[in-house]
Design an enzyme around this catalytic site. Structure first.
Site, mmCIF file in Angstrom:
data_model
loop_
_atom_site.group_PDB
_atom_site.id
_atom_site.type_symbol
_atom_site.label_atom_id
_atom_site.label_comp_id
_atom_site.label_asym_id
_atom_site.label_seq_id
_atom_site.Cartn_x
_atom_site.Cartn_y
_atom_site.Cartn_z
ATOM 1 N N SER A 10 1.313 -1.052 0.033
ATOM 2 C CA SER A 10 0.251 0.020 -0.142
ATOM 3 C C SER A 10 0.925 1.443 0.380
ATOM 4 O O SER A 10 1.661 1.286 0.527
ATOM 5 C CB SER A 10 -0.782 0.130 1.012
ATOM 6 O OG SER A 10 -1.566 0.845 1.613
ATOM 7 N N TYR A 41 -1.394 -0.501 10.340
ATOM 8 C CA TYR A 41 -1.740 -0.761 9.018
ATOM 9 C C TYR A 41 -0.130 -0.412 8.229
ATOM 10 O O TYR A 41 0.147 -1.384 7.370
ATOM 11 C CB TYR A 41 -2.564 -0.675 8.146
ATOM 12 C CG TYR A 41 -3.819 -0.473 6.595
ATOM 13 C CD1 TYR A 41 -3.569 -2.399 6.691
ATOM 14 C CD2 TYR A 41 -2.630 0.035 5.663
ATOM 15 C CE1 TYR A 41 -3.434 -2.689 5.320
ATOM 16 C CE2 TYR A 41 -3.396 -0.169 4.413
ATOM 17 C CZ TYR A 41 -3.731 -1.543 4.075
ATOM 18 O OH TYR A 41 -3.685 -2.016 2.924
ATOM 19 N N LYS A 70 2.217 -2.646 6.104
ATOM 20 C CA LYS A 70 3.165 -2.796 4.605
ATOM 21 C C LYS A 70 3.945 -2.228 3.893
ATOM 22 O O LYS A 70 4.947 -2.388 3.703
ATOM 23 C CB LYS A 70 1.427 -1.384 4.273
ATOM 24 C CG LYS A 70 0.107 -2.200 4.000
ATOM 25 C CD LYS A 70 0.520 -3.702 3.249
ATOM 26 C CE LYS A 70 -1.394 -4.504 3.070
ATOM 27 N NZ LYS A 70 -1.171 -5.571 2.839
#
Length: 251
Positions: A143, A156, A160
């Site tokens: 991401s 998150y 990533k």
């Protein structure tokens, strides 16, 4: 482009809908066969039908970070199709929103386990089952949140960022016969990302030089490029697919 995956087989995790399903669709359209995974069997069964049925696709339902599910998926794929040429680690979770300093640590651990550790585990399983002796390719779905600070989704983003590093490490370890790459999408119009744009899509898209959010097929086309021999001299790379938004400092 049709036929470039004739006779080849992929496992795509988290593929009952959205980006994962778009990847599977592009792969099958180019002649390949695929095993898709996710947690819900009913959604997976519907996805398999959309892929042309059991001649082209099968599914195994389970949690991506469950070792028994990983083993079952690999064994089922080999039994059905006789080989595993490619792995796409698409499964990802983001159970928290807010400042990293306030994050529930249990949720943080779960995020890292699913987004990072299970990607390594899937790579290990497929490597020992087939890729180690026959070669192939792995693509990890990262991401843009792993490239730049992403307020509100910091854990998150950290997961990533770790996945991008895992990609680079595996590329070094597994060459020359196995290529390992990643893609880093910005906001793509999927159920997973709904909270990032719902009710304000035009406002969010205004920050993108291409003035639109991503569609799942925008990611599927690049992932299948990385799986194919069209990218035969590409490994250890993370391709940013973001409509240009990181050029403006955004994620």
């Amino acid at each position: 482009m049709a036929g470039r995956f004739d006779g080849q087989v992929a496992i795509v995790t988290g593929a009952s809908r959205g980006i994962g399903l778009a990847i599977a669709q592009r792969f099958v359209a180019d002649g390949g066969k695929v095993c898709i995974t996710a947690r819900k069997a009913e959604a997976l069964a519907e996805a398999v039908e959309s892929l042309g049925g059991s001649e082209h696709a099968i599914f195994v339902a389970g949690s991506a970070d469950d070792e028994a599910h990983q083993d079952e998926t690999v064994a089922t794929t080999l039994a059905a199709f006789g080989r595993i040429d490619f792995l796409v680690n698409n499964t990802g979770i983001n159970p928290t929103y807010g400042r990293m300093i306030d994050v529930d640590l249990g949720a943080a651990e779960k995020t890292m386990r699913v987004n990072v550790v299970s990607a390594i585990a899937w790579a290990q399983k497929v490597y020992h089952a087939w890729l180690g002796d026959h070669g192939g390719a792995i693509v990890n779905i990262a991401s843009v949140a792993g490239l730049l600070p992403a307020p509100g989704i910091g854990v998150y983003g950290a997961s990533k960022a770790a996945l991008i590093h895992v990609t680079e490490e595996l590329a070094v370890e597994l060459g020359p016969d196995i290529r390992v790459n990643a893609v880093a999408p910005a906001v793509v119009k999927t159920k997973f990302a709904t909270a990032l744009y719902e009710g304000r899509e035009e406002e969010v898209a205004a920050a993108y030089p291409l003035k639109r959010l991503g569609e799942p097929d925008d990611i599927g086309s690049v992932v299948t490029f990385l799986l194919s021999q069209d990218s035969a001299w590409v490994t250890g790379q993370t391709i940013t697919i973001d409509g240009g938004v990181t050029l403006t400092g955004g994620v």
